[in-house]
Each structure stands twice: as C-alpha cells, then as structure tokens.
Scaffold this motif. Structure first.
Motif, short mmCIF file in Angstrom:
data_model
loop_
_atom_site.label_atom_id
_atom_site.label_comp_id
_atom_site.label_asym_id
_atom_site.label_seq_id
_atom_site.Cartn_x
_atom_site.Cartn_y
_atom_site.Cartn_z
N GLY A 30 6.17 14.35 -32.31
CA GLY A 30 5.92 13.74 -33.30
C GLY A 30 7.59 12.29 -32.65
O GLY A 30 6.85 11.21 -32.57
N VAL A 47 6.93 8.84 -41.06
CA VAL A 47 6.92 9.31 -41.81
C VAL A 47 8.10 10.77 -41.66
O VAL A 47 7.18 11.88 -40.78
CB VAL A 47 5.99 9.70 -42.31
N GLY A 55 12.08 18.84 -35.99
CA GLY A 55 10.72 19.79 -35.78
C GLY A 55 11.80 21.19 -36.67
O GLY A 55 12.50 21.47 -37.22
N GLY A 57 12.81 22.87 -34.19
CA GLY A 57 14.00 22.73 -33.22
C GLY A 57 15.25 22.47 -33.73
O GLY A 57 15.81 22.92 -33.62
N PHE A 65 14.62 25.10 -26.23
CA PHE A 65 13.32 24.02 -25.00
C PHE A 65 12.70 25.46 -24.54
O PHE A 65 13.19 25.44 -23.55
CB PHE A 65 13.76 23.04 -24.58
N GLY A 173 2.59 19.42 -37.72
CA GLY A 173 2.28 21.10 -37.36
C GLY A 173 1.13 21.60 -38.06
O GLY A 173 0.99 22.18 -37.50
N ASP A 176 -1.48 18.54 -42.05
CA ASP A 176 -1.43 17.85 -43.70
C ASP A 176 -2.33 16.52 -43.18
O ASP A 176 -3.58 16.15 -44.35
CB ASP A 176 -0.29 17.11 -43.47
N GLY A 385 0.99 17.99 -31.28
CA GLY A 385 1.58 19.46 -30.95
C GLY A 385 0.59 20.60 -31.47
O GLY A 385 -0.28 20.36 -31.48
N ARG A 386 1.46 21.26 -32.25
CA ARG A 386 1.50 22.74 -32.58
C ARG A 386 0.06 22.51 -33.74
O ARG A 386 -0.54 23.96 -33.27
CB ARG A 386 2.42 23.83 -33.50
N SER A 401 7.96 23.48 -27.42
CA SER A 401 8.31 21.80 -27.22
C SER A 401 7.34 21.14 -26.45
O SER A 401 7.24 20.29 -26.50
CB SER A 401 9.61 22.04 -27.41
N CYS A 404 4.00 20.53 -26.30
CA CYS A 404 3.96 18.95 -27.69
C CYS A 404 4.66 17.68 -27.45
O CYS A 404 4.17 16.74 -27.83
CB CYS A 404 4.99 19.88 -29.02
C1 LIG Z 1 10.62 30.84 -35.48
C2 LIG Z 1 10.49 29.69 -33.97
C3 LIG Z 1 10.82 29.73 -32.67
C4 LIG Z 1 10.71 29.11 -31.92
N1 LIG Z 1 11.02 29.50 -30.50
C5 LIG Z 1 10.88 28.44 -29.47
C6 LIG Z 1 11.22 28.00 -28.30
O1 LIG Z 1 12.69 28.63 -28.38
N2 LIG Z 1 11.18 27.28 -27.61
C7 LIG Z 1 10.12 26.26 -28.43
O2 LIG Z 1 10.08 25.29 -27.41
N3 LIG Z 1 9.45 26.36 -29.28
C8 LIG Z 1 9.97 27.48 -29.90
N4 LIG Z 1 8.96 27.48 -31.06
C9 LIG Z 1 7.37 26.79 -31.07
C10 LIG Z 1 8.00 25.54 -31.15
O3 LIG Z 1 9.71 25.37 -32.27
C11 LIG Z 1 7.25 24.38 -32.36
O4 LIG Z 1 5.84 24.92 -32.35
C12 LIG Z 1 7.39 22.91 -32.05
O5 LIG Z 1 8.18 22.76 -32.48
C13 LIG Z 1 6.18 22.46 -33.07
O6 LIG Z 1 6.29 21.08 -32.86
P1 LIG Z 1 5.64 19.64 -33.30
O7 LIG Z 1 5.79 18.68 -33.67
O8 LIG Z 1 4.08 19.89 -33.06
O9 LIG Z 1 5.24 20.67 -35.23
P2 LIG Z 1 6.92 20.05 -35.95
O10 LIG Z 1 8.37 21.08 -34.54
O11 LIG Z 1 6.61 21.46 -36.79
O12 LIG Z 1 7.19 19.36 -36.84
C14 LIG Z 1 6.78 19.42 -37.38
C15 LIG Z 1 7.52 17.90 -38.13
O13 LIG Z 1 6.43 17.32 -39.45
C16 LIG Z 1 7.10 17.47 -40.92
N5 LIG Z 1 6.13 17.56 -41.70
C17 LIG Z 1 5.74 18.14 -41.90
N6 LIG Z 1 4.86 18.29 -43.02
C18 LIG Z 1 4.89 16.93 -43.66
C19 LIG Z 1 4.52 16.45 -44.58
N7 LIG Z 1 3.58 16.13 -45.37
N8 LIG Z 1 5.47 15.06 -44.96
C20 LIG Z 1 5.93 14.56 -44.18
N9 LIG Z 1 6.88 15.58 -43.25
C21 LIG Z 1 6.14 16.76 -42.26
C22 LIG Z 1 8.38 18.47 -40.55
O14 LIG Z 1 9.51 18.71 -41.42
C23 LIG Z 1 8.61 18.19 -39.11
O15 LIG Z 1 10.14 17.84 -38.90
C24 LIG Z 1 10.05 28.35 -32.52
C25 LIG Z 1 8.30 28.01 -33.35
C26 LIG Z 1 9.31 28.84 -34.57
C27 LIG Z 1 8.69 29.04 -36.01
#
Ligand SMILES: Cc1cc2nc3c(=O)[nH]c(=O)nc-3n(C[C@H](O)[C@H](O)[C@H](O)COP(=O)(O)OP(=O)(O)OC[C@H]3O[C@@H](n4cnc5c(N)ncnc54)[C@H](O)[C@@H]3O)c2cc1C
Length: 450
Positions: A30, A47, A55, A57, A65, A173, A176, A385-386, A401, A404
């Motif tokens: 995002g 939003v 997220g 992170g 990262f 992520g 939704d 993203g994921r 990350s 993504c």
């Molecule tokens: C425990 C753990 C360890 C990890 N270790 C690493 C690592 O070392 N290095 C690495 O690069 N990656 C790591 N990852 C993976 C990585 O962090 C995530 O896969 C990555 O952040 C995904 O990015 P994203 O933008 O797709 O989603 P996310 O990071 O999940 O972000 C989604 C965002 O959307 C928001 N959101 C969700 N639903 C709603 C809603 N309905 N309304 C409003 N806001 C909403 C959330 O609050 C969040 O801010 C790890 C993941 C986990 C869980």
C-alpha cells in the motif's frame, strides 16, 4: 431460540471524498501503491486501520526487510529499488536502518527500527501528495455495476463513511476489498492449512559484547534444551540485533489450533486467541533466552507489537498465479513489473522449510508478472502484496516486503496509466508501464537470463 442475525436499518452514508485512486492498507504494498500513483499526480487516498504505516513490518513488529536482494549467480545484489529505494534512504537518514546482513550465506535481509519506518513512510506519502486516512477500518464496498466498485465503506471515529474512487487497490494483505467486491480467491493451501502466524517481540538490555553472534548459537542451545524436555513452538528461531545492538528481535512463536492447524487471520475469534497465546509463548521463550543465551541475563521484553503477525490468508485469483516452479526456476514473463529474489520460506507445523533456486547456477530471482495484480470479475480493482494472485507456495516466497513493494509500485503506476489513457486495467499498454517503472527507478530483471 437464540437470535443468530439481526437486521440493520438502511441509512445514507456521508461521502468522505472522491478520489482517482483509493488504496486499502498501508503495508509495503500500500505504501508503494499510494506513493507511485500520487507521484504521477493522481488524487490518492490510502485508508489504514492503524495510526501508522508499515503493515506487518510495524504493526506486527517484523522490523526486517527480506526480498530486497537476490543471489545473482553467486553475488548478492539489491534488486528492489524505485519507491522502496527512496523509502530506504529516508529510514537511513533517520538513523533507523541496519546494513544488510547475510542469511544462510545465500541471501541478504536488512533490519530497521519501527519508529523510523513510521516517520519515513508518513513523509514519503505526504511528500508525493498522497492523502492518508488513519484509524479507518475498511468494512465493505458499494458496487456500481456488477463488476465495478463505486465506494469503499470505512468505519471511523467520525462514524461510517463512503470513499468514492475510480480505481481501487487492495493492499489489505487479507484481500478484504477484493472479497467484498466478489473477486474469486483461495484461502491457504486448500486443505485447511496456512502459513502459521507468529507473535514477534523485541528484547532490550542485551549485552552485545557477551552475546556476540548469538543468533548462530541459540538454535544449538534450543536443541540442547529440547533434549532436557524444554518445549519450543518451532525450530528455525530468528534472534538478531537491531540497529542498536542492545535491542534484538525474536521470531520464534507459532499460533495453532489444538488440532495443529494454523490460526486464521480472517477470523475474529482466532485472532483473539492468537494475541493472548502469542504473548504467552513470547514470555516463555524470553525466560529461556534470559536463562541460557549469552548476554541476555539482564535483558527485558521492550515490546510486543500491536498485533499478531499474519503471513497468509486469502490470495486473490488473478489472470496469472505465481507458483512454486516460477520461484524455483527463476521464471521470466513478458509483462514483468519487477522481481522477487526471496526463496520459498514455508512456515509449517513446528518448523520453517526453505526451498531455493539453484545457487550459483541461476540468476536467483523470478519476474513478477503484471497479470498477478489483476483479479478476475472486478474491473476497477488491482490487488498487490501478500494477497495478490499466487499459489500457496508461490506466496511463501513473494509475500515478503521486497516483492510487496514491487507489486505496490506497479499497481499504483498502472492505475495512473489506466486513468490517463482512459483504458481498462487489463488493457493498459504493458511496454508503457514497464518504461515508466524503469524511469521511476524500478528494476524489472530483463538484463539477466534465468
Ligand atoms: C511474523 C512475521 C515475520 C515476518 N518476517 C519478515 C521478514 O523478516 N522480512 C520480510 O520482508 N517480511 C517478513 N514477513 C512478511 C511481511 O511482513 C508481509 O508479508 C508483508 O508485510 C506483506 O505486505 P502487504 O503490504 O501485502 O500487507 P501487510 O503488511 O499485511 O499490510 C496490510 C495493511 O493493511 C491494513 N489493513 C488490513 N485490513 C484492513 C482493513 N479492513 N481496513 C483498513 N486497513 C486494513 C493493515 O493494518 C496493514 O497495515 C513476516 C511476516 C510475519 C507475519
């Protein structure tokens, strides 16, 4: 008989605003999506349910990262740039970025401080003119025709509101927005399994001189303790220093049901159980560290993050699904929008399994095709993203990350091109997208054969 449903009266919603691009979710995808669309002059609103970006992170305390680098024929190189590159510079200027560290002798990762990440992302988005609505939980959509979204409904402290948009980008992520709009998706591995969630935590007060390279010795200490009957949630613990070496992050817990299945991050009850169990496991593992790890005797838990870390839930089914073979064979695609250099990292019951492309024979990264951002059945939606279009195993790699950020930048740029050419998202000229991404500093991986 118990009441199982109750009718909510129909009501008119206040309109929060009308935007060219609406991004749901402020994680790596995002952040990059909103920045990219805004940097091309689009009226953008991001939003986010929390009061900060990052997220998993930041909200789940990941603080590291992965996927910014690839092992290109034996040489570790940074392969994710563009918006991510500008963000890294901003975090670095705030003093919150570690130098990259080598993982398993094969790849690099790069730790950061959450406070710096939060400030850097505020400035990045606002600096490019993107709007941010914090503390707004996306709660549903209003559809225009069968296949197009008119508005995102958000719940805020000011009440329930509608955000009208021309193009929507789902970076939640969990997919939704795509799910509410009726886009098809898959959930986990199709057999009730998903990558396991983890409650991260950070420890302060470590004595770095005594701890030394404790990340190398802690797994052996865990093996010894297990032989004495100590139980751990999983193997493959990551216990490593942050920028200030008195502070270490710990990635070792694993959340499951009593039958062993992973908790589901789209279920409110599972999330409630996971938060409590996560903190319990964190406290138990910390006791082990304090007792047995060198340099941890006077340490304390400085932070358990705002939420349980969720690795995988819904993956939206798009025009192409990135697969395990694509990752392991370093696939090339004509519609590449950037690359993923992270291997398959499967969080399975009690362990972490790794699958790598051939090193050093391969170029160590796969292309990410634009088609994995294009969901089926909803015309004005992109997914980055994921929760983008990947198989369970493909997602085990490209969920980190680096990939993504890549997907987010491409989605924001594609939205801009669709708006400027008045074309459908699945009809934008790919060469124009690729040219613009490269102009904006992205690396598309077309100069090295797989
Ligand atoms: C425990 C753990 C360890 C990890 N270790 C690493 C690592 O070392 N290095 C690495 O690069 N990656 C790591 N990852 C993976 C990585 O962090 C995530 O896969 C990555 O952040 C995904 O990015 P994203 O933008 O797709 O989603 P996310 O990071 O999940 O972000 C989604 C965002 O959307 C928001 N959101 C969700 N639903 C709603 C809603 N309905 N309304 C409003 N806001 C909403 C959330 O609050 C969040 O801010 C790890 C993941 C986990 C869980």
């Amino acid at each position: 008989m118990a009441t199982t449903t109750i009718q909510e009266p129909a009501r008119d919603l206040p309109v929060r605003g009308e935007y060219e691009v609406v991004v749901l979710g402020g994680g790596p995808a995002g952040i990059a999506a909103a920045t990219a669309a805004a940097m091309h002059g689009r009226k953008v609103l991001l939003v986010e349910r929390y009061g900060f970006l990052g997220g998993m992170g930041t909200a789940a305390g990941v603080t590291n990262f992965c996927g910014l680098h690839a092992n290109v024929h034996g040489e570790i190189k940074q392969v994710v740039r563009g918006v991510a590159g500008e963000l890294l510079s901003r975090i670095d200027r705030l003093g919150g970025l570690n130098a990259p560290h080598v993982v398993f002798g094969k790849i690099a990762a790069q730790a950061y401080d959450t406070a710096a990440y939060k400030c850097a992302t505020d400035d990045l988005l606002l600096g490019h003119g993107a709007g941010i609505l914090f503390h707004a939980f996306g709660a549903g959509v209003i559809m225009d025709a069968d296949d197009s979204i008119r508005a995102l409904i958000v719940e805020t402290k000011s009440g329930r509101q509608a955000v009208i948009g021309q193009i929507f980008i789902d970076c939640s992520g969990d997919g939704d927005l795509a799910a509410w709009a009726g886009a098809p998706f898959e959930h986990g591995d199709g057999a009730g399994g998903m990558l396991y969630p983890t409650m991260m935590f950070r420890v302060n007060g470590v004595d770095p001189a005594v701890a030394g390279d404790a990340w190398k010795t802690i797994p052996n200490l865990m093996d010894e303790a297990e032989r004495r009957g100590v139980k751990f949630p999983r193997k493959g613990a990551v216990v490593r220093p942050q920028k200030n070496p008195i502070e270490w992050r710990v990635n070792v817990t694993q959340m499951k049901h009593s039958d062993g299945r992973a908790l589901d991050g789209t279920k409110a009850d599972d999330l409630s159980v996971g938060e409590i169990e996560g903190r319990r496991q964190a406290a138990a593992f910390f006791e082990f560290l304090k007792r047995e790890a060198p340099g941890f005797g006077n340490a304390y838990i400085v932070d358990t993050p705002p939420q349980l870390g969720i690795r995988e839930t819904r993956r939206v089914s798009g025009h192409y699904q990135l697969s395990r073979d694509d990752v392991l064979n370093c696939a090339s695609f004509p519609d590449t929008i950037g690359v993923n250099g992270w291997p398959i990292e499967k969080h399975v019951a009690g362990d972490v399994e790794w699958l790598w492309p051939a090193i050093p024979q391969s170029r160590g990264f796969n292309h990410l095709p634009y088609r994995m951002l294009l969901p089926r059945d909803v015309s004005n939606l992109l997914v980055a993203g994921r929760c983008a279009s990947m198989t369970h195993e493909g997602q085990s790699a490209a969920r980190v990350s680096g990939a993504c950020f890549v997907m987010g930048q491409a989605a924001g740029t594609a939205a801009h091109l669709a708006l400027s050419g008045n074309s459908a998202l699945d009809q934008i000229p790919i060469e124009a997208l690729q040219k613009l991404l490269e102009k904006d500093g992205a690396y598309l991986g077309r100069d090295v054969d797989s």
